[in-house]
Enzyme design. Sequence first.
Site, short mmCIF file in Angstrom:
data_model
loop_
_atom_site.label_atom_id
_atom_site.label_comp_id
_atom_site.label_asym_id
_atom_site.label_seq_id
_atom_site.Cartn_x
_atom_site.Cartn_y
_atom_site.Cartn_z
CE LYS A 57 -3.46 -0.71 -0.59
NZ LYS A 57 -3.85 -1.23 -1.93
CB THR A 58 4.28 2.07 0.37
OG1 THR A 58 4.86 0.96 -0.32
CG2 THR A 58 4.12 1.77 1.84
N GLY A 59 2.66 2.24 -2.73
CA GLY A 59 2.89 2.66 -4.11
C GLY A 59 3.79 1.70 -4.86
NE ARG A 278 -9.48 -0.59 -3.79
CZ ARG A 278 -8.69 -1.59 -3.42
NH1 ARG A 278 -7.84 -1.45 -2.43
NH2 ARG A 278 -8.74 -2.74 -4.05
CE LYS A 279 -11.11 10.00 -6.66
NZ LYS A 279 -9.79 9.60 -7.08
#
Length: 325
Positions: A57-59, A278-279
């Site tokens: 989840k860090t890119g 994501r939003k």
Amino acid sequence: LLTLPPVELGFKYFEMFPQEKEPIWTNPCDYYRHKELWPVNKTCDRLPDFIIVGPQKTGTTALYSFLSRHSSLTSNKPSPKNFEELQFFNSNNYYLGLDWYMDFFPQRNKPNSTFLFEKSANYFDNEVVPKRVAALLPRAKIVVILMNPAKRAHSWYHHMRYHNDPTALNTSFYDVITATKDSPSKVKTLQSRCLTPGLYAQHLVRWLDFFPAKQIHIVHSDELKNDPASVMDSLQKFLHVQPHVNYARHLRYDPVKGFYCVVMDNGQTKCLGQSKGRKYPPMDSASEHHLRRYYRKHNTNLSKLLASFNSEVPDWLKQELKELT
Ligand code: A3P
């Protein structure tokens, strides 16, 4: 003195030395006696030169996709199970052996013609991975991406909700991160996946037990998001890869996606899929407060550790430390 037929002798050996049951793969070409046994039609060259180890989840996917555009960098073939991630060093795939791993990488036309790499985002915080990577790839470069661990935890929680994980759907973020030893085990498991990868200093120290700091490169996730061309600039210098590509020409901010995306040959941008960027609603202030305290000691340790990697202290970390004084 005891001897037995070969198979029985094998069983006897592991009965006497049970700690050796756990394999540890090394490069067969690094030791002449292993090399003599290694079939001539095989190579030891189909192994990565560098690995993006995460955390999740860090890119990591954005970085992987940007690197894949470079003409001198080649990633592994996709795995049928985990798509771009091989997850060799952290899972039962390790027991499938060296051939299994090497088969995902292409044969290089000539030595040093291309750099091979892989990314598996949960290598970073896994206990056994640094030791296993160091045994097989002692000269490999390691790329780590760091972001505010509280934001990382929040992103992981929403990732699980999007995957319809019942625990994430039925438990608020605050209740997950404040779970206690008496909470249901599924909540505690989710809590651990939210929080443990963010204990950055602790995990980095484990990598440092096996790799010198100069072999490890820290990417800051906020910079990757806001100024990916300069991240790619320093990463290429760290890797010593040629030609040096000016990524400012290859990445463009996409206002609809809200992120930088790759510019294709036809001039259009190709962004990562819906599961990346994501939003979701911002984190509530009670969770923010709790996580600031939870990560306090770890973030302080991280700020001291970053100097050994020649890395600047990112803004989020300066801010976190300031809020605590
Ligand atoms: P969110 O979806 O929570 O915003 P990973 O690939 O390691 O799973 O990381 C996913 C995260 O990468 C996304 O988390 C997003 O914030 C971040 N990211 C960074 N640069 C990105 C880019 N260019 N496109 C999409 N997501 C990007």
